[in-house]
Design a protein around this motif. Structure first.
Motif, PDB file in Angstrom:
ATOM      1  N   LEU A  22       8.789  -9.870  -6.198  1.00  0.00           N
ATOM      2  CA  LEU A  22       8.020 -10.670  -5.262  1.00  0.00           C
ATOM      3  C   LEU A  22       7.086 -11.687  -5.875  1.00  0.00           C
ATOM      4  CD1 LEU A  22       7.005  -7.839  -2.801  1.00  0.00           C
ATOM      5  CD2 LEU A  22       8.440  -9.707  -2.251  1.00  0.00           C
ATOM      6  N   GLY A  23       7.074 -11.603  -7.162  1.00  0.00           N
ATOM      7  CA  GLY A  23       6.120 -12.368  -8.227  1.00  0.00           C
ATOM      8  C   GLY A  23       5.023 -11.977  -8.165  1.00  0.00           C
ATOM      9  N   THR A  24       4.076 -13.143  -8.656  1.00  0.00           N
ATOM     10  CA  THR A  24       2.841 -13.053  -9.105  1.00  0.00           C
ATOM     11  C   THR A  24       1.597 -12.856  -7.810  1.00  0.00           C
ATOM     12  OG1 THR A  24       2.519 -15.367  -9.056  1.00  0.00           O
ATOM     13  CG2 THR A  24       3.183 -14.575 -11.186  1.00  0.00           C
ATOM     14  N   GLU A  25       2.291 -12.913  -6.552  1.00  0.00           N
ATOM     15  CA  GLU A  25       1.640 -12.815  -5.412  1.00  0.00           C
ATOM     16  C   GLU A  25       1.424 -11.492  -5.128  1.00  0.00           C
ATOM     17  OE1 GLU A  25       4.727 -13.492  -1.996  1.00  0.00           O
ATOM     18  OE2 GLU A  25       3.941 -15.227  -2.794  1.00  0.00           O
ATOM     19  N   LEU A  26       2.139 -10.806  -5.691  1.00  0.00           N
ATOM     20  CA  LEU A  26       2.135  -9.243  -5.355  1.00  0.00           C
ATOM     21  C   LEU A  26       1.074  -8.437  -5.876  1.00  0.00           C
ATOM     22  CD1 LEU A  26       3.640  -7.018  -3.889  1.00  0.00           C
ATOM     23  CD2 LEU A  26       4.923  -6.352  -6.402  1.00  0.00           C
ATOM     24  N   ARG A  27       0.237  -7.782  -4.867  1.00  0.00           N
ATOM     25  CA  ARG A  27      -0.643  -6.884  -5.193  1.00  0.00           C
ATOM     26  C   ARG A  27      -0.280  -5.546  -4.652  1.00  0.00           C
ATOM     27  NH1 ARG A  27      -1.547 -10.728  -7.865  1.00  0.00           N
ATOM     28  NH2 ARG A  27      -3.522 -12.122  -7.833  1.00  0.00           N
ATOM     29  N   ILE A  28      -0.803  -4.594  -5.494  1.00  0.00           N
ATOM     30  CA  ILE A  28      -0.210  -3.177  -5.009  1.00  0.00           C
ATOM     31  C   ILE A  28      -1.562  -2.172  -5.195  1.00  0.00           C
ATOM     32  CG2 ILE A  28       0.869  -1.185  -5.795  1.00  0.00           C
ATOM     33  CD1 ILE A  28       2.842  -3.182  -7.248  1.00  0.00           C
ATOM     34  N   ILE A  29      -1.772  -1.352  -3.955  1.00  0.00           N
ATOM     35  CA  ILE A  29      -2.877  -0.370  -4.053  1.00  0.00           C
ATOM     36  C   ILE A  29      -2.126   0.909  -4.104  1.00  0.00           C
ATOM     37  CG2 ILE A  29      -4.796   0.669  -2.612  1.00  0.00           C
ATOM     38  CD1 ILE A  29      -5.212  -2.049  -1.717  1.00  0.00           C
ATOM     39  N   LEU A  30      -2.379   1.917  -4.990  1.00  0.00           N
ATOM     40  CA  LEU A  30      -1.897   3.143  -5.349  1.00  0.00           C
ATOM     41  C   LEU A  30      -3.092   4.186  -4.760  1.00  0.00           C
ATOM     42  CD1 LEU A  30      -0.290   3.222  -8.645  1.00  0.00           C
ATOM     43  CD2 LEU A  30       0.704   3.032  -6.521  1.00  0.00           C
ATOM     44  N   VAL A  31      -2.897   4.966  -3.980  1.00  0.00           N
ATOM     45  CA  VAL A  31      -3.924   5.928  -3.489  1.00  0.00           C
ATOM     46  C   VAL A  31      -3.590   7.304  -3.770  1.00  0.00           C
ATOM     47  CG1 VAL A  31      -5.090   6.647  -1.510  1.00  0.00           C
ATOM     48  CG2 VAL A  31      -4.211   4.382  -1.476  1.00  0.00           C
ATOM     49  N   MET A  32      -4.348   7.979  -4.545  1.00  0.00           N
ATOM     50  CA  MET A  32      -4.189   9.457  -4.682  1.00  0.00           C
ATOM     51  C   MET A  32      -5.119  10.258  -4.119  1.00  0.00           C
ATOM     52  SD  MET A  32      -3.945   8.096  -8.843  1.00  0.00           S
ATOM     53  CE  MET A  32      -5.211   6.989  -8.171  1.00  0.00           C
ATOM     54  N   GLN A  33      -4.618  11.802  -4.315  1.00  0.00           N
ATOM     55  CA  GLN A  33      -5.495  12.674  -3.625  1.00  0.00           C
ATOM     56  C   GLN A  33      -5.813  13.589  -4.427  1.00  0.00           C
ATOM     57  OE1 GLN A  33      -3.883  14.588  -0.270  1.00  0.00           O
ATOM     58  NE2 GLN A  33      -5.729  15.079   0.754  1.00  0.00           N
ATOM     59  N   ASP A  34      -6.850  14.519  -4.391  1.00  0.00           N
ATOM     60  CA  ASP A  34      -6.908  16.057  -4.948  1.00  0.00           C
ATOM     61  C   ASP A  34      -5.877  16.948  -4.686  1.00  0.00           C
ATOM     62  OD1 ASP A  34      -7.746  18.397  -5.737  1.00  0.00           O
ATOM     63  OD2 ASP A  34     -10.049  17.756  -5.398  1.00  0.00           O
ATOM     64  N   PRO A  35      -5.111  17.292  -5.862  1.00  0.00           N
ATOM     65  CA  PRO A  35      -3.982  18.114  -5.661  1.00  0.00           C
ATOM     66  C   PRO A  35      -4.388  19.464  -4.921  1.00  0.00           C
ATOM     67  CG  PRO A  35      -4.610  18.207  -7.823  1.00  0.00           C
ATOM     68  CD  PRO A  35      -5.594  17.142  -7.418  1.00  0.00           C
ATOM     69  N   ARG A  36      -5.343  19.837  -5.049  1.00  0.00           N
ATOM     70  CA  ARG A  36      -5.808  21.222  -4.315  1.00  0.00           C
ATOM     71  C   ARG A  36      -5.612  20.995  -2.967  1.00  0.00           C
ATOM     72  NH1 ARG A  36     -10.890  21.420  -7.998  1.00  0.00           N
ATOM     73  NH2 ARG A  36     -10.804  19.484  -7.354  1.00  0.00           N
ATOM     74  N   VAL A  81       0.628  -1.215  -0.159  1.00  0.00           N
ATOM     75  CA  VAL A  81       0.155  -0.001  -0.041  1.00  0.00           C
ATOM     76  C   VAL A  81       0.841   1.224  -0.103  1.00  0.00           C
ATOM     77  CG1 VAL A  81      -1.660   1.072   1.209  1.00  0.00           C
ATOM     78  CG2 VAL A  81      -1.587  -1.149   1.451  1.00  0.00           C
ATOM     79  N   THR A  82       0.629   2.218  -1.002  1.00  0.00           N
ATOM     80  CA  THR A  82       1.586   3.142  -1.052  1.00  0.00           C
ATOM     81  C   THR A  82       0.691   4.654  -1.558  1.00  0.00           C
ATOM     82  OG1 THR A  82       3.548   4.201  -1.725  1.00  0.00           O
ATOM     83  CG2 THR A  82       2.418   2.940  -3.143  1.00  0.00           C
ATOM     84  N   GLY A  83       1.171   5.733  -1.141  1.00  0.00           N
ATOM     85  CA  GLY A  83       0.353   6.867  -1.880  1.00  0.00           C
ATOM     86  C   GLY A  83       1.084   7.743  -2.683  1.00  0.00           C
ATOM     87  N   LEU A  84       0.563   8.165  -3.561  1.00  0.00           N
ATOM     88  CA  LEU A  84       1.357   9.193  -4.303  1.00  0.00           C
ATOM     89  C   LEU A  84       1.135  10.443  -3.474  1.00  0.00           C
ATOM     90  CD1 LEU A  84      -0.754   8.296  -7.497  1.00  0.00           C
ATOM     91  CD2 LEU A  84       1.467   7.882  -7.140  1.00  0.00           C
ATOM     92  N   PRO A  85       1.496  11.672  -3.819  1.00  0.00           N
ATOM     93  CA  PRO A  85       1.529  12.793  -2.909  1.00  0.00           C
ATOM     94  C   PRO A  85       0.042  13.045  -2.871  1.00  0.00           C
ATOM     95  CG  PRO A  85       2.937  13.237  -5.134  1.00  0.00           C
ATOM     96  CD  PRO A  85       2.264  12.031  -5.143  1.00  0.00           C
ATOM     97  N   GLY A  86       0.246  12.798  -1.294  1.00  0.00           N
ATOM     98  CA  GLY A  86      -1.196  13.043  -0.771  1.00  0.00           C
ATOM     99  C   GLY A  86      -1.451  12.488   0.572  1.00  0.00           C
ATOM    100  N   VAL A 125      -2.813  -4.407  -9.711  1.00  0.00           N
ATOM    101  CA  VAL A 125      -2.714  -3.156  -9.342  1.00  0.00           C
ATOM    102  C   VAL A 125      -4.306  -2.610  -9.150  1.00  0.00           C
ATOM    103  CG1 VAL A 125      -1.684  -0.723  -9.725  1.00  0.00           C
ATOM    104  CG2 VAL A 125      -0.301  -2.560 -10.544  1.00  0.00           C
ATOM    105  N   LEU A 126      -4.357  -1.791  -7.954  1.00  0.00           N
ATOM    106  CA  LEU A 126      -5.668  -1.229  -7.587  1.00  0.00           C
ATOM    107  C   LEU A 126      -5.249   0.343  -7.527  1.00  0.00           C
ATOM    108  CD1 LEU A 126      -8.795  -1.142  -7.213  1.00  0.00           C
ATOM    109  CD2 LEU A 126      -8.332  -1.640  -4.749  1.00  0.00           C
ATOM    110  N   LYS A 127      -5.844   1.497  -8.255  1.00  0.00           N
ATOM    111  CA  LYS A 127      -5.832   2.634  -7.977  1.00  0.00           C
ATOM    112  C   LYS A 127      -6.887   3.316  -7.234  1.00  0.00           C
ATOM    113  CE  LYS A 127      -4.941   2.868 -12.493  1.00  0.00           C
ATOM    114  NZ  LYS A 127      -4.383   1.814 -12.851  1.00  0.00           N
TER     115      LYS A 127
END
Length: 1212
Positions: free
Chosen positions: A1030-1044, A862-867, A1124-1126
């Protein structure tokens, strides 16, 4: 009230003429728009000298009352509504008054106080408001006025309103005070001065008595339950009526009541599902007071609760608990068959002031339409008219009654805080409209349980702050009503005994408190639940999972924590599988410890319908069971255990004390022997429209069970993982990370994830051979050969004795092989394979199919873009046996020393899959693999290092390591790292506590899947590297936020030094020598921008957001789409359950109801601090704080990307 009818008529004409044509519009706003009211009474805050007489003699009567719910100017409109839009409710009020007039001796208070106080007397206060409102709306009825006058005179003449046999109870006084004060407020203008003074003195005396009781009795410090809310509403009602006449002492009473009720509303907003742990019946008692308080708080104090999350969810507490037919509700906790008070009044309140969509009016209409007039489901004489006046006043006829979306289709509803699942609620009666409920919850509900154990709020004093006597020992209880006909029900209000609640008891346990040698759940053996006894405060069931696929339902609960630890139980796990609208399978899995003395387990099933009793019955397989004959329609159940045993039933009847009467129940008692360490019992229940046969266990292993049964000649195989806390065990047994699957010839249902069709050619391949038929055919052929040989021997005198012996031996061997390998009870370990009939072979082929499509157990990043707000997702994973949530970049889970140049807050370098394949960034590779694959060892090593640093564990003696300074420098730029403060970032001592918690969790749940919280947008550029590593078992969640929102929060947190620090750090980070890989091209404009002088902070921040977001989205497209889930953090806040569903689909693992409750609670627009103060979210603060010029800059730079992510611009 002895004035002549002529005087009353003249007064009425004067009042109506004084209102003018605009009165209706004013009153309409007053009564129907809670959020836009102006109810301030010009006399409400009038200050009178304490020595002044408690009299209204010198005041203008028309300015004082009515004032509680409406003003005198509203009366004309109310009278018009009583003959038009509100006619239906007014007819009910008029019918109640006519009933009182027909037998006044039954409804009037007794002549003597001794008779009044000799029995529970809340009915007299309850009936006063509708009678008084009728007299106000229809003053021509002089008989009603005389009745009301006599009624109130008798009430005022009593020295007190208590019940002598229950002097510790103040509820009778509260009911009388609420009703009397409300009636006084309604008819004040019709009273002569003598009665005004008499009634005011009585209201003052009883309000004062109730206030004094609140200062020293337990209910004065208790919250949420019916007793404190009812008593404090009465205190507030008395204080509001008196406040217009005397304001010195009364102001203290009013403030005390408001303070308590505001704390109650605060606690209710922690309950995410709108439920009340007392159940529907007593819950309606509580909400009678809560809805009145919410209205009065807005009208008199301008405190708006119309946005209360609990009130917004409370509709489902009434709708989702209704059995088909709208007459009967779930009977959890102390209940009758439906509601004590209302619920029509509460529903029209919710519709008028909270939901405003017509569904409340619709449900109130359905309940009123179908409500029985008499019998056990009819309304009690004590309560049936109590809320008619508020229903009339709150009803909004402009809201067209509309059923909830999907009302015509059976639906499942989960109450995560209450721990209750229902299916099929709110439907008409009829074939196929089946109702099912299941309960497994913590004492007091999840929110209350957590608050008591966490001690977050200072004014809560452990369990003494709540009154839980009406709850039951009922964890893992259920009800079942196929076709709306109740087959298994609760025993309702009665003694708190486990056997009255459809749960398990165990024996022999000679130290049982009340049913030796049998013992049930903690807290039993009294007229009320003994919630203050030792161990009971930790009593807890757990709703493990709840999922449905169309009409198929699977839900389960673990209740071992609801039993005493002295019983030596390890697991008490119950699963329910609704196989169709007629058939329910219940499985009990019980494990005990070696030292346990338990050798028997007893199950109970109740039926309250005296007209349709249980009778013993045997199934087609000769299993013991019971049958209920409903007008020649047979509802049946039978049971058996994993060893094939089916003990005889004991059908018993009992009468127990309930409220102020006795209640009859009939129940089935089935007792199984419990000789080994594990016992599995199955109970099959079905309606009259199906035929169920060939039921048996076909596998009972350490990880789970499989059962086979035929429903209308269609074979179904049910697989249930009983080792439910081990995700790896569930995966081994089921082929995915869920809890159960259902297989039939056409499909496989993976509960929690969906279904999968099975191709017809897979059912019976051409090469399939029925070995049973082959063996029998071979035996027959050999026997025929033997017969031929015998004939030849007699005719031709041949010697064939040796071939004949060989033939007989072969036949015997073939029959033995058939016995061993073909038998349905052949264990796979013995047989190696399971040979079966053609139908069994179909099932085997279906079970083999998922093995080819096994869903891998995930490792999640689980990681976040600027936000900010991305680590709000951790609420889906913490305290779960399936996951271990590791927040990196904390004191001890920091980056390895070998990659000190990596700054995840600003890093612009891409790491590719080729880097991982060639072995670059070896320290990062080792660190990631230690976190994912050697978590326990890593945590143990960290613990040993910390132990070597300091043996005392005191925060003040902890030396500050050098790495801490480096990490702190990196964190300074991650301004908005979290909307949910983490203990890990809260200091060294808290960090050590978190480390210990993680270590204990890893030890207890050794197969839990790792969830890495990688703070900083730089991690998103490492997705190809992580995927390859990490192979095929890896799942990634990217979380974004309103830039304002992100820019606004960065500026507000960064302070005056933000610009210089940001510029310096970015110039350093974007230099090529600091990037061992390739720099993302999206950072080119930002890099050139930093070379020039005088760039504004808002421009730099907007460019940084745009670069990181665009680069991360581009890199994420290289990874497999299913991995990947955004997400947008705004969706997480506004639609938490939808987001949780996406996360569940990504992982292939069902999330627990408790996790869904946590994400709902913390994603709301407010949260509770330590003292319970409301903190409003800042997610929209950028609209107020950012200048229009700054908004134009941000949207000019980020606009295209914003619109692609679903953010609307406001300047373009």
């Amino acid at each position: 009230m002895q004035s002549s009818g002529l005087w009353r008529f003249i007064l009425l004409l004067v009042l109506i003429s004084s209102l003018g044509p605009s009165a209706g519009a004013i009153s309409s706003r007053t009564l129907n728009v809670m959020g836009n009211q102006d109810h301030s009474d010009p006399k409400a805050d009038m200050q009178l000298h304490p020595s002044q007489s408690l009299s209204a003699e010198t005041l203008d009567a028309s300015s004082l009352h009515p004032s509680m719910f409406f003003s005198l100017q509203d009366v004309a409109l109310l009278r018009r509504q009583s003959a038009s839009s509100h006619l239906q409710v007014f007819r009910l009020i008029r019918g109640a008054v006519l009933t009182m007039l027909s037998t006044p001796q039954l409804y009037l208070p007794p002549h003597t106080h001794q008779e009044f106080s000799s029995k529970w007397n809340e009915v007299y206060g309850n009936n006063l408001p509708p009678l008084a409102l009728y007299c106000l709306l229809y003053p021509e009825d002089t008989a009603a006025e005389r009745l009301l006058s006599t009624y109130m005179d008798r009430m005022a003449s009593y020295p007190d309103w208590t019940v002598h046999s229950s002097l510790d109870q103040d509820l009778p006084t509260a009911h009388s005070l609420t009703g009397f004060a409300t009636a006084f407020d309604f008819i004040f203008s019709f009273l002569e001065q003598q009665r005004r003074d008499l009634y005011l003195r009585k209201i003052f005396a009883e309000t004062q008595r109730l206030y004094k009781a609140s200062q020293h009795k337990a209910w004065g410090k208790q919250f949420l339950q019916s007793t404190p809310t009812t008593n404090f509403l009465a205190l507030l009602t008395g204080a509001l009526v008196l406040g217009a006449h005397r304001d010195s002492e009364v102001e203290v009473w009013r403030q005390t009541a408001v303070d308590h009720m505001e704390k109650t509303m605060l606690l209710l907003n922690r309950i995410v599902d709108g439920s009340l742990s007392e159940g529907v019946a007593y819950g309606s008692y509580t909400t009678r007071a809560i809805t009145q308080y919410a209205f009065l708080a807005q009208r008199h104090f301008h405190i708006d609760h119309s946005q209360s999350p609990w009130l917004h969810q409370h509709f489902w507490f009434y709708y989702a608990t209704l059995l088909p037919g709208f007459q009967r509700t779930v009977g959890i906790a102390d209940s009758n068959y439906n509601w004590f008070y209302g619920p029509e009044s509460q529903l029209v309140f919710l519709d008028s002031f909270v939901m405003r969509n017509g569904t409340g009016n619709w449900l109130a209409q359905q309940i009123r339409k179908h409500r029985p007039k008499d019998g056990p489901m009819g309304q009690s004489l004590v309560q049936r008219w109590t809320t008619l006046h508020t229903e009339f006043l709150w009803f909004n006829a402009s809201l067209t009654p509309i059923p909830p979306v999907g009302q015509s289709v059976p639906q499942m509803h989960v109450f995560p805080d209450w721990g209750v699942v229902t299916f099929g609620a709110g439907l008409p009666p009829g074939k196929g409209n089946t109702f099912l409920s299941f309960k497994s919850s913590k004492l007091g509900g999840q929110a209350v349980f957590d608050l008591v154990h966490s001690k977050q709020i200072s004014w809560l004093e452990n369990w003494s702050s709540f009154s839980l006597g009406h709850e039951h020992p009922d964890q893992n209880s259920f009800t079942f009503a196929p076709n709306g006909q109740v087959f298994v029900s609760e025993a309702l209000h009665g003694p708190k005994l486990s056997f009255l609640n459809n749960v398990l008891e165990f024996g022999p346990l000679p130290h049982s408190l009340c049913r030796a040698p049998w013992e049930g759940q903690l807290g039993e053996c009294g007229p009320e639940l003994r919630w203050m006894d030792p161990e009971v405060g930790d009593s807890a069931g757990e709703l493990v999972t709840a999922s449905n696929h169309r009409e198929f339902i699977f839900t389960s609960g673990e209740a071992v924590a609801a039993y005493s630890t002295g019983m030596g139980l390890k697991s008490v796990y119950r699963s329910l599988v609704l196989l169709d609208s007629q058939t329910l399978l219940v499985l009990d899995h019980v494990e005990k410890l070696n030292h346990s003395s338990v050798s028997s387990v007893s199950a109970f099933f109740h039926n309250l319908d005296i007209d349709f009793k249980y009778v013993p019955h045997r199934s087609s397989e000769q299993y013991s069971g019971a049958l209920m004959d409903v007008w020649d329609a047979h509802y049946q159940m039978f049971w058996f255990d994993s060893e094939g045993h089916s003990p005889d039933t004991q059908i018993q009847e009992a009468e127990q004390e309930a409220e102020f009467k006795k209640r009859w129940t009939q129940f089935i008692n089935v007792t199984f022997a419990f000789t080994g360490s594990v016992a599995r019992m199955a109970y099959v229940m079905h309606g009259p429209y199906v035929k169920v046969s060939h039921c048996r266990f076909i596998e009972s292993s350490e990880d789970g069970v499989r059962l086979i049964l035929h429903i209308n000649n269609t074979e179904k195989v049910v697989s249930i993982a009983t080792n439910h806390r081990d995700i790896a065990a569930r995966y081994r047994f089921l082929g995915f990370g869920g809890y159960s699957k259902l297989e039939d010839p056409d499909k496989i249902i993976w509960f929690g994830l969906g279904s999968q069709s099975v191709s017809k050619h897979n059912h019976a391949p051409a090469s399939f051979v029925d070995f049973r038929f082959v063996l029998n055919l071979g035996s027959g052929v050999i026997l025929c050969v033997v017969v031929v040989c015998l004939v030849l021997q007699r005719r031709y005198l041949l010697c064939v004795s040796r071939p004949m012996r060989s033939a007989f031996i072969v036949v015997l061997l073939l029959w033995m092989i058939q016995l061993l390998l073909v038998s349905g009870r052949c264990h796979p370990i013995l047989c190696g394979v399971r040979w079966s009939s053609s139908s069994d072979l179909k099932t085997s082929s279906q079970r083999a199919l998922p093995e080819q499509h096994r869903l891998p157990l995930p490792t999640l990043v689980v990681t976040g873009l600027p936000g900010s707000g991305f680590n709000l997702l951790k609420l889906l994973f913490i305290n779960s046996s399936d996951f271990l949530y590791l927040p990196t970049l904390s004191e001890h889970l920091d980056l390895p020393e070998g990659i000190s140049d990596f700054d995840p807050a600003l890093d612009a370098c891409e790491w590719t899959s080729g880097d991982a394949q060639s072995g670059r960034f070896k320290p990062m590779h080792n660190w990631i693999h230690s976190l994912v694959h050697n978590t326990k060892q890593l945590l143990q090593n960290i613990s040993l290092q910390v132990l070597a640093m300091d043996q005392s564990w005191r925060p003040e003696s902890w030396p500050e390591p050098q790495v801490q300074r480096r990490v702190d420098q990196k964190r300074t730029l991650w301004w908005a790292g979290s909307k949910l403060d983490s203990k890990v970032l809260g200091g060294v001592y808290q960090d050590w506590e978190e480390l210990q918690r993680l270590w204990n969790h890893a030890l207890e749940h050794r197969n839990a899947r790792t969830v890495l919280e990688l703070s900083g947008p730089g991690w998103a550029l490492k997705i190809p590297f992580l995927t390859k590593d990490l192979g095929t078992e890896l799942r990634i969640i990217l979380v974004m936020q309103d830039p304002r929102a992100w820019v606004d929060e960065a500026i507000s947190r960064g302070g005056s030094s933000l610009h210089s620090m940001l510029t310096r750090r970015l110039r350093s980070a974007l230099q090529g020598r600091h990037c061992p890989g390739e720099m993302a091209p999206e950072f080119g404009p930002l890099r050139r921008l930093l070379l020039g002088p005088g760039t504004r902070t808002v421009v730099i921040l907007a460019r940084l957001w745009q670069a990181h977001t665009a680069a991360a989205l581009r890199v994420a497209r290289r990874a497999p789409a299913e991995s990947v889930l955004k997400l947008r953090v705004e969706d997480l806040e506004h639609r938490p359950l939808d987001v949780a569903g996406q996360v569940q689909e990504l992982l292939g693992v069902p999330l627990s109801p408790a996790a869904l409750g946590r994400i709902q609670l913390h994603s709301r627009a407010f949260s509770l601090g330590e003292e319970g103060k409301v903190s409003v979210s800042k997610k929209e603060s950028w609209r107020r704080r950012l200048h229009h010029r700054e908004l134009r800059i941000i949207e000019g730079i980020c606009g295209t990307l914003m619109r692609g992510l679903g953010y609307n611009t406001v300047t373009q």
